[in-house]
Motif scaffolding. Structure first.
Motif, mmCIF file in Angstrom:
data_model
loop_
_atom_site.group_PDB
_atom_site.id
_atom_site.type_symbol
_atom_site.label_atom_id
_atom_site.label_comp_id
_atom_site.label_asym_id
_atom_site.label_seq_id
_atom_site.Cartn_x
_atom_site.Cartn_y
_atom_site.Cartn_z
ATOM 1 N N ALA A 72 0.738 -1.222 0.210
ATOM 2 C CA ALA A 72 -0.051 0.138 0.097
ATOM 3 C C ALA A 72 0.969 1.262 -0.105
ATOM 4 C CB ALA A 72 -1.210 -0.061 1.135
ATOM 5 N N ALA A 73 2.034 1.282 0.845
ATOM 6 C CA ALA A 73 2.850 2.494 0.771
ATOM 7 C C ALA A 73 3.526 2.730 -0.498
ATOM 8 C CB ALA A 73 3.960 2.037 1.980
ATOM 9 N N GLU A 121 2.295 1.617 -3.365
ATOM 10 C CA GLU A 121 1.469 2.296 -4.314
ATOM 11 C C GLU A 121 1.210 3.733 -4.156
ATOM 12 O OE1 GLU A 121 -1.946 -0.173 -4.034
ATOM 13 O OE2 GLU A 121 -1.201 -2.102 -4.670
ATOM 14 N N ARG A 122 0.957 3.934 -2.932
ATOM 15 C CA ARG A 122 0.761 5.529 -2.547
ATOM 16 C C ARG A 122 2.111 6.677 -2.972
ATOM 17 N NH1 ARG A 122 -1.078 3.560 2.432
ATOM 18 N NH2 ARG A 122 0.769 3.902 3.524
ATOM 19 N N ALA A 175 1.722 6.640 -6.673
ATOM 20 C CA ALA A 175 0.758 7.518 -7.204
ATOM 21 C C ALA A 175 1.275 9.092 -6.628
ATOM 22 C CB ALA A 175 -0.632 7.346 -6.463
ATOM 23 N N ALA A 176 1.957 9.245 -5.718
ATOM 24 C CA ALA A 176 2.331 10.652 -5.436
ATOM 25 C C ALA A 176 3.522 10.816 -6.545
ATOM 26 C CB ALA A 176 3.160 10.528 -4.075
ATOM 27 N N ASP A 211 1.719 11.913 -9.638
ATOM 28 C CA ASP A 211 0.892 13.068 -9.442
ATOM 29 C C ASP A 211 2.185 14.110 -9.477
ATOM 30 O OD1 ASP A 211 -1.544 12.174 -8.836
ATOM 31 O OD2 ASP A 211 -1.480 12.316 -6.773
#
Length: 101
Positions: free
Chosen positions: A53-54, A56-57, A60-61, A64
């Motif tokens: 999850a980290a 993936e975050r 994603a960051a 972005d």
């Protein structure tokens, strides 16, 4: 003879009880080891899921940030192109007006 038989039976009962107690103890140890292994496995699954999850975050960051950079660069490029176009038009107008050669 009966008292001798009773003593033998008592010794057998003690030995049997001792074996059963040992079997119960070993079964309890196995059960505790299994529970410990299950707990470790659960921790591993949880930490792996948290790590994914980290990751993936972070991805994603990063995406972005890349999108923001691209948008910023695009915006800056549009401003430069617009200013060049305005300068070109101003130069064309001034040439047409005879202000510059």
């Amino acid at each position: 003879l009966k008292s001798g038989t009773d003593q033998v039976n008592k010794k057998i009962a003690v030995v049997v009880a001792g074996r059963k107690a040992r079997e119960a103890y070993l079964a309890m140890q196995r059960s505790n080891r299994i529970k410990s292994i299950q707990k470790d496995a659960d921790k591993l699954v949880t930490s792996t899921a948290a790590w994914q999850a980290a990751e993936e975050r972070a991805r994603a960051a990063e995406d972005d940030a890349v999108r923001t950079r691209v948008a910023s660069n695009y915006s800056a490029l549009r401003k430069v192109l617009h200013s060049e176009t305005v300068e070109r038009k101003a130069a064309d107008i001034s040439i047409k007006a005879g202000l510059t050669k």
